[in-house]
Design a protein around this motif. Structure first.
Motif, PDB file in Angstrom:
ATOM      1  N   MET A 175      61.787  15.525  15.627  1.00 61.74           N
ATOM      2  CA  MET A 175      62.932  15.655  16.534  1.00 61.74           C
ATOM      3  C   MET A 175      62.856  14.693  17.709  1.00 61.74           C
ATOM      4  N   ALA A 176      64.016  14.127  18.031  1.00 61.86           N
ATOM      5  CA  ALA A 176      64.149  13.390  19.283  1.00 61.86           C
ATOM      6  C   ALA A 176      63.988  14.388  20.429  1.00 61.86           C
ATOM      7  N   THR A 178      65.702  14.433  22.970  1.00 65.16           N
ATOM      8  CA  THR A 178      67.017  14.523  23.617  1.00 65.16           C
ATOM      9  C   THR A 178      67.788  15.691  22.995  1.00 65.16           C
ATOM     10  N   THR A 179      68.890  16.103  23.641  1.00 68.49           N
ATOM     11  CA  THR A 179      69.716  17.165  23.064  1.00 68.49           C
ATOM     12  C   THR A 179      70.164  16.770  21.669  1.00 68.49           C
ATOM     13  N   ALA A 180      70.643  15.557  21.540  1.00 67.49           N
ATOM     14  CA  ALA A 180      71.104  15.077  20.233  1.00 67.49           C
ATOM     15  C   ALA A 180      70.594  13.652  20.038  1.00 67.49           C
ATOM     16  N   ALA A 181      70.259  13.322  18.816  1.00 69.97           N
ATOM     17  CA  ALA A 181      69.818  11.965  18.505  1.00 69.97           C
ATOM     18  C   ALA A 181      71.009  11.017  18.583  1.00 69.97           C
ATOM     19  N   LYS A 184      73.628  11.007  15.768  1.00 69.68           N
ATOM     20  CA  LYS A 184      74.693  12.017  15.764  1.00 69.68           C
ATOM     21  C   LYS A 184      75.894  11.566  16.595  1.00 69.68           C
TER      22      LYS A 184
END
Lengths: 356, 356
Positions: A175-176, A178-181, A184
């Motif tokens: 997983m990154a 961050t909230t979202a990669a 995305k």
């Protein structure tokens, strides 16, 4: 449009041969790069192949690197990637970690002078067949703002941890921080759709739903999104990945990490060499007998799988489940590629006289 | 009302002596417990002292533990805490990790048969004076639901990483792997205020702002809050902490972790012994000369501190800054305690004939 895995693999390997990689590195690099496409991390797979080629054109990737250990103790090493493809430097480093773990119980390798290494999970999973837990971190081009910062100082700095089980498939987090990669966001950009709040801030540091916000001078947000929802924790995780990968090894860190895109020049005053990774391997039986551990991991996984799901959801997932399902499907049915990616690969093939 | 640190320290030490701890363990236990109050993690400090005493009354804490290494390799060990106070078991384990790192470069210790260990940051910071990076994880009573789960299967399972710098103070991350720690909810409960969405779900697994939601059968949410904001990442982090702390050592994991509150009985069919911790120490000069590393850490920290802040914020913080500021102030000005905590301690003092 879907393309058969083997066809895409051969194409990638042949392109890497054409830029001067050895047969061994071309095969390994293709294997690592395409593991992203198989596992559904489309932003990190073959879509990036022409990006690596452009870095090679700028002499920022050395196709014939002398990858080597420059410092070591019984359980640690620093590896100099000699500006090679991260796709081959990282597996070298992970092998060093695994060999250390065989003797010392664990092995920890910080890497400098490397480039983007594909998906973090490929490297951590190398430990599984040795009955070891694998860890894989990397820093990356600065796209993320720490909590309360307008400036982009961190990459999406992923963490992957792979843990073997017995009858159950392994636990694989990837997983990154961050909230979202970024991948995305790219999907939303193509559809011309907004992002949820908590993914991106604008150039002034205000929350925005603009999925093009990063391109307009904004930033990705650390996991948590804002201070009230724990973004200082995502920031700390990204910072730990940066420090383990680059300050320990002597690579560039924070805003000095060289950009992946070849049209942006690296900082003229670097603080280290290339970008950095951090790899770990822990032998299970350096703690307890591997069979005991695996039977308890099976119990752990079964219990979590059997948890009562919330309304509207059918089941609780174990980290690694979605990627494994996709991998199975894509090996059988081929890898779906956007027309833009096909066009890009076709052009690349024409230039190097390699057929897709 | 504020109480002088030294007075609170002596009180705590004397209570631990009264329940049968050795002089060494009572002093160490008080030091660890009160480091939470000094650093502003009020939920994990002296407010919990009577909770530890109640566990001792139920024979769930052994005041005279034979803490020992039960398995080891050059860079690893498993420690059996013999049901001792986590406050003394964890520092023992961290010392083992540090001694291993002196010889093997790194040391990694998984701990079983322990109890709550106070704040994670106390233990990770033990590594700093040795020019080492320290890591400290623990599992805890199940209060957290994985993404898509109605059931509580994980604790707030914190991660702490302490990294030495040169002229700058060290980087010290210390965080629950949930959006918000339970202590923050308790503050809202006392004020009868709602929580932000993303902190808690209700008993049906729906989002709620009820700060008493966990007490009503709901759960704390993993960092990220919901799937769209990356709660599967917070869930994976909490799971990694659980597995490293307990599946590696042979402690209880997931929903089997014994509850901290003495009025709830531990599971009659445990899967291991007590709860678990995981400690790590990495010698900086097992990677590169410590002075080089520290000077780059100073540069890292300065650059992040100097980042342009977002509107309405004055500066970008480094992990550890807020806690260090509080510690300085509270050593000088005393530790603020709620009347309920004072009353609780007064009763405890009367019972054991120890004056506050």
């Amino acid at each position: 449009m879907t393309v058969d895995y083997k066809r895409l693999y051969n194409f990638t390997k042949n392109i890497l041969l054409k830029i001067g990689c050895s047969a061994e590195h071309a095969a390994l690099g293709a294997d690592v790069l395409l593991s992203a496409d198989l596992r559904g991390v489309d932003s990190h797979g073959v879509a990036r192949l022409s990006g690596y080629v452009r870095l090679w054109e700028k002499n920022r990737i050395n196709p014939r690197p002398n990858i080597r250990i420059v410092h070591e103790t019984p359980s640690t090493a620093v590896v100099d990637g000699d500006a090679g493809l991260g796709l081959v430097v990282a597996p070298y480093a992970m092998k060093v970690a695994i060999e250390k773990a065989k003797i010392a119980g664990t092995g920890w390798v910080s890497v400098k002078n490397s480039n983007h290494y594909g998906i973090a999970g490929y490297h951590s999973m190398m430990a599984l067949e040795h009955d070891m837990i694998g860890l894989s971190f990397t820093n990356a081009s600065p796209l993320v703002s720490p909590t309360f910062s307008k400036e982009r100082l961190l990459g999406t700095n992923p963490i992957s941890v792979a843990i073997p089980a017995g009858k159950q498939p392994p636990f694989v987090a990837d997983m990154a921080t961050t909230t979202a990669a970024n991948g995305k966001l790219e999907i939303l950009q193509r559809k011309n759709e907004n992002a949820p709040f908590g993914w991106v801030q604008d150039a002034s540091g205000n929350p925005t739903q603009d999925s093009n916000g990063v391109k307009k001078g904004g930033a990705l947000l650390p996991l948590g999104g804002d201070r009230e929802h724990g973004s200082h924790k995502g920031y700390a995780l990204g910072a730990i990945v940066d420090i383990f990968s680059a300050v320990l090894s002597g690579a560039n860190y924070g805003p000095w990490v060289p950009p992946f895109v070849a049209f942006l020049k690296p900082d003229p005053n670097p603080v280290g060499e290339g970008l950095g990774h951090f790899m770990g391997a822990m032998r299970i039986d350096a703690f307890r007998p591997a069979e005991d551990f695996k039977s308890h991991m099976d119990n752990w996984i079964s219990r979590f799988r059997e948890a009562k799901p919330t309304d509207g959801n059918t089941r609780v997932l174990i980290p690694g489940d979605p990627e494994r399902d996709l991998e199975q499907a894509r090996i059988e049915d081929g890898i779906p590629l956007l027309q833009a990616v096909i066009d890009d690969l076709t052009k690349l093939g024409e230039r190097f006289e390699v057929s897709l």
